[in-house]
Design an enzyme around this catalytic site. Sequence first.
Site, PDB file in Angstrom:
ATOM      1  CE  LYS A  77     -79.578 -17.203 -42.063  1.00  0.00           C
ATOM      2  NZ  LYS A  77     -80.876 -17.389 -42.665  1.00  0.00           N
ATOM      3  CB  SER A 152     -81.479 -14.715 -45.368  1.00  0.00           C
ATOM      4  OG  SER A 152     -81.787 -15.660 -44.561  1.00  0.00           O
ATOM      5  CB  SER A 176     -83.946 -17.811 -45.359  1.00  0.00           C
ATOM      6  OG  SER A 176     -84.341 -16.296 -45.778  1.00  0.00           O
TER       7      SER A 176
END
Lengths: 493, 102
Positions: A77, A152, A176
């Site tokens: 990420k 997210s 997330s």
Amino acid sequence: MNMDITQSTMIELRDAIAAKQVTAHEVTEAYLQRIAALNDSLGAYTQVFAERALQRADEVDAGKVTGALAGVPIAIKDNLCTTFGRTTCSSKILEKFESPYDATAVRRLEAAGAVILGKTNLDEFAMGSSTENSAFAPTRNPWDTTRVPGGSSGGSAAAVAAGLCAAALGSDTGGSIRQPAALCGIVGLKPTYGLVSRLGLVAYASSLDQIGPMTRSVSDAALLLDVIAGHDPLDSTSADDDARGEGVDYLDTLGQPVDKLRIGLAKQYISDANDPQVNAAIDAAVAQLREFGAEIVEVDLPHTEYGIATYYIVATAEASSNLARFDGVHYGHRTDKPEDLIDLYAASRAEGFGDEVKRRIMLGTYTLSSGYYDAYYLRALKVRRLIKQDFDQAFTQCDAILCPPTTHPAFAFGDKTDNPLAMYLNDVYTVNCNLAGIPGLAIPAGFADVDDHRLPIGLQLLGPTFSEARLFQIAAALIGDQPAPLADYRLPG
Amino acid sequence: MSHQLTEAEVRHVAKLSRLKLTDEQVHNFTTQLGNVLEYIDKLSELDVENVEPMAHPTSMTNKLREDVVTEALPIDKVLHNAPASDPPYFKVPKVLGDGPSA
């Protein structure tokens, strides 16, 4: 070579490379080809490091790099700092940022021989539940490209679900990792606060943030956690190594019977407002656990409904402080023609941050400001204690709590973008885990039929702090170690 | 605590947050943040009189380490991402007086 590389789990690939049935180079090449074919339409990666990845793979093949993940291709990420490529947080303010150091979790992956393929898209600064807040482009759900992948960590979830990496790292501040894992049909763990070092994770809300694995199988998640967990002297909130339990290996409990375990069900999580197919998945899991001899007990989490309000005060207050560092002076975007120093700050930040980041900074600034601190922030910290006490009490009656990670399967693009509150309410089943600091594991639970589409739904297991081994044990009992199916995503047309 | 958020308050908070907003943003944020504040007011339903605040999930207190010099990032790496620098310094517009902008 007679294995379908991108269909394999991380552990299968690792073992095949070690047994020289396939080379790390071939494995990396296969993923790079799939990324080249599919990433433009999915938007999972924002950067791909093809050359570097192949070089690393060659080092594995030459025996220069070894370890528990030797040759395994992994996605990161893009709010985790890397000295290669850029670390953007999918924000314009960090569009060109090159980190001077690697996040500890990234360093541990590479020390274990992993091959990092690229960095994945996210809601800007991890603020969002759909990845629509990325400043660059949205990520699409590989099961239905008209829908969001969740967020997210939507880029990481989509990459794993579409076979664009063997596994990925995400971060979870209020859901997330678990929410996008559920909406994309994969495994995702938010570890106990402190289990994984946060050094190099660009801070959103420091008392809630944790890095965790996103994978296609339970054992892959266990192994990935094993590699990234551990004390880090550079993160003073990271737990001592003995906190996880003497000699605990997260793979050891997989396959162990669950007949002595007590599984809690909380009525606050099984609401009529859920999609009936989400509740049906819970019923099916309960029946399965009963069959295995586990005891099902009812537990009460009376403050559950106050979680969202508490979370959006605590998280935004911490964010308003953490994001003060983006000032157009030390790094990141600077406005062209500032009138003076104050204008340099205010204009650089206005140009660099997207609307959701601005809203959260302002909400946090407001609730911390003179006259409102006691009414909002201090009160939220007290309710946070009540939420934690709910869990403490529940875990005297059960070993883990079974609940849904989301109320519904994936929603369509634009459904909630004009109404931030509606987007926030989406996090109802995930935020309390972060507030309490306990671990939460999302696992795939089959599919729901929505408008002629098959959309994944998930299950969530919550446990006391440092009970990850037990959560993996229950998850493996429920779904075995079959990898989650890859999304049957094909290029449009 | 219920109270209607005003545009003036939003402008004030934007100033505290060092965010230069357009009129349209002020207008939209007033409605959007107003809705969120109205929602989080839900916490006032609870009696928290004797509850200890919880700022952090861990029970650990200060962690001390030996007072020894360890490796730090070299200055060129630290300045590498600076929009404007004059090593070993970061450069900003003149703070006092009416000097030229950086």
